[in-house]
Write a protein that holds these residues in place. Structure first.
Motif, PDB file in Angstrom:
ATOM      1  N   LEU A 289       0.839  -1.197   0.000  1.00  0.00           N
ATOM      2  CA  LEU A 289       0.000   0.000   0.000  1.00  0.00           C
ATOM      3  C   LEU A 289       0.873   1.246   0.000  1.00  0.00           C
ATOM      4  O   LEU A 289       0.575   2.241  -0.672  1.00  0.00           O
ATOM      5  CB  LEU A 289      -0.927  -0.006   1.214  1.00  0.00           C
ATOM      6  CG  LEU A 289      -1.889   1.175   1.344  1.00  0.00           C
ATOM      7  CD1 LEU A 289      -2.801   1.283   0.120  1.00  0.00           C
ATOM      8  CD2 LEU A 289      -2.734   1.033   2.620  1.00  0.00           C
ATOM      9  N   ALA A 290       1.983   1.191   0.736  1.00  0.00           N
ATOM     10  CA  ALA A 290       2.933   2.306   0.765  1.00  0.00           C
ATOM     11  C   ALA A 290       3.595   2.486  -0.600  1.00  0.00           C
ATOM     12  O   ALA A 290       3.811   3.616  -1.056  1.00  0.00           O
ATOM     13  CB  ALA A 290       3.994   2.061   1.835  1.00  0.00           C
ATOM     14  N   LEU A 291       3.912   1.383  -1.268  1.00  0.00           N
ATOM     15  CA  LEU A 291       4.542   1.468  -2.584  1.00  0.00           C
ATOM     16  C   LEU A 291       3.603   2.102  -3.606  1.00  0.00           C
ATOM     17  O   LEU A 291       4.017   2.966  -4.393  1.00  0.00           O
ATOM     18  CB  LEU A 291       4.966   0.083  -3.057  1.00  0.00           C
ATOM     19  CG  LEU A 291       5.481  -0.003  -4.501  1.00  0.00           C
ATOM     20  CD1 LEU A 291       6.707   0.874  -4.692  1.00  0.00           C
ATOM     21  CD2 LEU A 291       5.794  -1.440  -4.876  1.00  0.00           C
ATOM     22  N   ALA A 292       2.342   1.684  -3.610  1.00  0.00           N
ATOM     23  CA  ALA A 292       1.382   2.247  -4.562  1.00  0.00           C
ATOM     24  C   ALA A 292       1.261   3.754  -4.375  1.00  0.00           C
ATOM     25  O   ALA A 292       1.237   4.518  -5.350  1.00  0.00           O
ATOM     26  CB  ALA A 292       0.023   1.565  -4.397  1.00  0.00           C
ATOM     27  N   ILE A 295       4.446   5.571  -5.670  1.00  0.00           N
ATOM     28  CA  ILE A 295       4.494   5.650  -7.132  1.00  0.00           C
ATOM     29  C   ILE A 295       3.616   6.790  -7.633  1.00  0.00           C
ATOM     30  O   ILE A 295       4.014   7.576  -8.500  1.00  0.00           O
ATOM     31  CB  ILE A 295       4.059   4.314  -7.759  1.00  0.00           C
ATOM     32  CG1 ILE A 295       5.124   3.242  -7.505  1.00  0.00           C
ATOM     33  CG2 ILE A 295       3.804   4.465  -9.254  1.00  0.00           C
ATOM     34  CD1 ILE A 295       4.722   1.862  -7.958  1.00  0.00           C
ATOM     35  N   LEU A 296       2.416   6.911  -7.093  1.00  0.00           N
ATOM     36  CA  LEU A 296       1.517   7.973  -7.532  1.00  0.00           C
ATOM     37  C   LEU A 296       2.047   9.352  -7.177  1.00  0.00           C
ATOM     38  O   LEU A 296       1.775  10.332  -7.877  1.00  0.00           O
ATOM     39  CB  LEU A 296       0.124   7.761  -6.919  1.00  0.00           C
ATOM     40  CG  LEU A 296      -0.647   6.533  -7.423  1.00  0.00           C
ATOM     41  CD1 LEU A 296      -1.944   6.379  -6.670  1.00  0.00           C
ATOM     42  CD2 LEU A 296      -0.905   6.645  -8.918  1.00  0.00           C
ATOM     43  N   LEU A 297       2.818   9.456  -6.097  1.00  0.00           N
ATOM     44  CA  LEU A 297       3.365  10.743  -5.682  1.00  0.00           C
ATOM     45  C   LEU A 297       4.624  11.128  -6.450  1.00  0.00           C
ATOM     46  O   LEU A 297       4.876  12.319  -6.672  1.00  0.00           O
ATOM     47  CB  LEU A 297       3.678  10.715  -4.182  1.00  0.00           C
ATOM     48  CG  LEU A 297       2.482  10.722  -3.228  1.00  0.00           C
ATOM     49  CD1 LEU A 297       2.954  10.523  -1.799  1.00  0.00           C
ATOM     50  CD2 LEU A 297       1.685  12.014  -3.356  1.00  0.00           C
ATOM     51  N   PHE A 404      13.544   4.460  -4.118  1.00  0.00           N
ATOM     52  CA  PHE A 404      13.626   3.340  -5.063  1.00  0.00           C
ATOM     53  C   PHE A 404      12.652   3.533  -6.224  1.00  0.00           C
ATOM     54  O   PHE A 404      12.994   3.232  -7.372  1.00  0.00           O
ATOM     55  CB  PHE A 404      13.343   2.022  -4.336  1.00  0.00           C
ATOM     56  CG  PHE A 404      14.397   1.663  -3.319  1.00  0.00           C
ATOM     57  CD1 PHE A 404      15.518   0.939  -3.682  1.00  0.00           C
ATOM     58  CD2 PHE A 404      14.268   2.060  -1.998  1.00  0.00           C
ATOM     59  CE1 PHE A 404      16.496   0.617  -2.757  1.00  0.00           C
ATOM     60  CE2 PHE A 404      15.245   1.744  -1.057  1.00  0.00           C
ATOM     61  CZ  PHE A 404      16.358   1.021  -1.443  1.00  0.00           C
ATOM     62  N   VAL A 405      11.448   4.025  -5.933  1.00  0.00           N
ATOM     63  CA  VAL A 405      10.492   4.227  -7.019  1.00  0.00           C
ATOM     64  C   VAL A 405      10.944   5.354  -7.942  1.00  0.00           C
ATOM     65  O   VAL A 405      10.563   5.389  -9.126  1.00  0.00           O
ATOM     66  CB  VAL A 405       9.070   4.514  -6.483  1.00  0.00           C
ATOM     67  CG1 VAL A 405       8.568   3.380  -5.628  1.00  0.00           C
ATOM     68  CG2 VAL A 405       9.011   5.829  -5.723  1.00  0.00           C
ATOM     69  N   SER A 406      11.761   6.260  -7.429  1.00  0.00           N
ATOM     70  CA  SER A 406      12.251   7.341  -8.273  1.00  0.00           C
ATOM     71  C   SER A 406      13.132   6.819  -9.408  1.00  0.00           C
ATOM     72  O   SER A 406      13.309   7.493 -10.428  1.00  0.00           O
ATOM     73  CB  SER A 406      13.036   8.359  -7.442  1.00  0.00           C
ATOM     74  OG  SER A 406      14.224   7.791  -6.912  1.00  0.00           O
ATOM     75  N   LEU A 407      13.671   5.618  -9.235  1.00  0.00           N
ATOM     76  CA  LEU A 407      14.524   5.029 -10.271  1.00  0.00           C
ATOM     77  C   LEU A 407      13.725   4.460 -11.441  1.00  0.00           C
ATOM     78  O   LEU A 407      14.294   4.176 -12.494  1.00  0.00           O
ATOM     79  CB  LEU A 407      15.395   3.930  -9.670  1.00  0.00           C
ATOM     80  CG  LEU A 407      16.354   4.347  -8.547  1.00  0.00           C
ATOM     81  CD1 LEU A 407      17.111   3.143  -8.031  1.00  0.00           C
ATOM     82  CD2 LEU A 407      17.320   5.419  -9.030  1.00  0.00           C
TER      83      LEU A 407
END
Length: 421
Positions: A289-292, A295-297, A404-407
């Motif tokens: 839930l934190a990952l989703a 990603i949207l942010l 990590f999602v920024s990559l």
């Protein structure tokens, strides 16, 4: 982070990894639909589903049992189909990437047929639920697909056989088809059926966890770490899904509550339910839930944003499989570290709050598919402090995932689709 990005980029150029990514993306729509129906079943038509409990649907809704059976059977068939397609597309993609020849889908058909034989033969009573349980292990169809794709491409590259529909080619392809079924089917069946090494490991882990009179924070952490590690690589079986469910302390807590109705004095405040279920698995394994949300942010990649926006509601109900397929998270080195670290941090926050008596331990049984952010709140009989701790864990987990999602924006836009360009 720079080295991690370099490693991931190199991996994205490898044929076997591109084949897996493409297969996961092709199956994502079916996975999303299957998970959506699964949530409806778990919340409304499971006898312990949260909406069923609130509205007493099994009494008030005509045809409840028939609808429940229909949804359950549809779910089982959908997830079996997903596993079969995973074997098919992985083999197809790898053959096309390596051999670049037309082969009338023989690699995919071979892989699918071998995997179908495997899941049928390893289900003891050949009923739908048992076949579904066997098919839930996603690593097996991927490995069979890779092995089949490599086998066909190896033969195609090293022989004068042109994979066209001629009499001569057809006779040779029948021989190849038969040999691959015997070879791969025999090896995979033997490995899957005996499982001597996994059973030995499982038994040793369970012995370790059951040492002593009650669970500890580090034992629970160890159990959940192994479970999350297995799920990250698609190893979804009894070992990874029930590894921490062998503590008797939760039953003792419920017995105490039935007699005293006091959460602050339960005999075992530190349990798998009070830590991992309540604080370490918001959105499913890996705190997805934190990952989703992260990603949207943060992410600009349109595919990742689409997957996260479609899947975020599902992760609220702890169903994160579509997110695992669509980003993808499965086998993706970018997410292994936060996938393991985020649950540990959130569990640690919950542990500190419980042992310092800021919040009581969540001990009440929660209905199936309850929104994960409410599990600690409802498990403590409505303690707002527990809800606040859940929110803190979710925010910290988002911060862990954020770099990590920024990559994602620095990776190839078409994650594995090149084989179908």
């Amino acid at each position: 982070m720079k080295q991690l990005l370099i490693v991931t980029r190199k991996l994205y150029k490898m044929n076997f990894y591109r084949a897996i990514l493409s297969a996961l993306w092709l199956i994502f729509p079916l996975e999303f639909v299957g998970v959506s129906f699964h949530i409806i079943f778990e919340t409304c038509f499971h006898r312990n589903g949260i909406l069923e409990v609130i509205w007493d649907l099994h009494t008030n809704l005509p045809g409840f049992n028939s609808i429940s059976y229909l949804l359950k059977s549809t779910n089982d068939l959908t997830f079996i189909t997903i596993s079969l397609l995973l074997a098919f597309f992985t083999a197809e993609n790898l053959f096309e990437l390596r051999a670049k020849l037309s082969h009338e889908h023989l690699a995919g058909i071979t892989s699918l047929f071998i995997y179908f034989l495997l899941i049928v033969e390893t289900a003891p009573n050949l009923d739908l639920p048992q076949i579904t349980d066997v098919a839930g292990n996603l690593l097996i169809p991927i490995l069979i697909g890779l092995f089949t794709g490599y086998g066909y491409s190896f033969l195609a590259k090293r022989s004068s056989l042109k994979l066209t529909v001629t009499y001569w080619a057809t006779t040779h392809l029948i021989m190849i088809f038969s040999l691959l079924i015997i070879l791969i089917g025999g090896i995979s069946f033997t490995v899957y059926q005996t499982q001597l090494f996994p059973n030995y490991i499982s038994q040793q882990v369970q012995n370790f966890l059951q040492t002593g009179n009650h669970p500890t924070f580090w034992k629970i952490t160890f159990a959940t770490l192994l479970s999350n590690f297995g799920h990250f690589f698609g190893i979804i079986n009894d070992f990874t899904t029930t590894i921490g469910n062998h503590f008797s302390s939760e039953t003792a807590n419920l017995t105490y509550l039935a007699q005293h109705h006091n959460l602050w004095n339960i005999p075992y405040p530190i349990t798998l339910h009070s830590l991992y279920d309540s604080y370490g698995a918001l959105g499913g394994n890996g705190m997805l839930l934190a990952l989703a949300g992260a990603i949207l942010l943060r992410v600009k990649n349109q595919r990742a944003r689409l997957v996260a926006s479609l899947s975020i509601t599902q992760t609220v109900f702890d169903q994160s499989e579509a997110l695992m397929f669509g980003i993808p998270i499965l086998f993706n080195p970018l997410f292994l570290i936060p996938f393991l670290v985020a649950p540990f941090v959130s569990m640690s926050i919950g542990y500190l709050a419980i042992i310092t008596h800021l919040v009581p331990a969540a001990a009440y049984v929660i209905p199936y598919a309850t929104p994960s952010i409410l599990r600690a709140f409802l498990g403590t009989n409505g303690n707002f402090g527990a809800l606040f701790v859940s929110l803190i864990g979710l925010i910290l987990s988002s911060l862990i995932y954020y770099p990590f999602v920024s990559l994602i924006d620095q990776l190839p836009e078409r994650n594995g689709d090149e084989s179908h360009a």
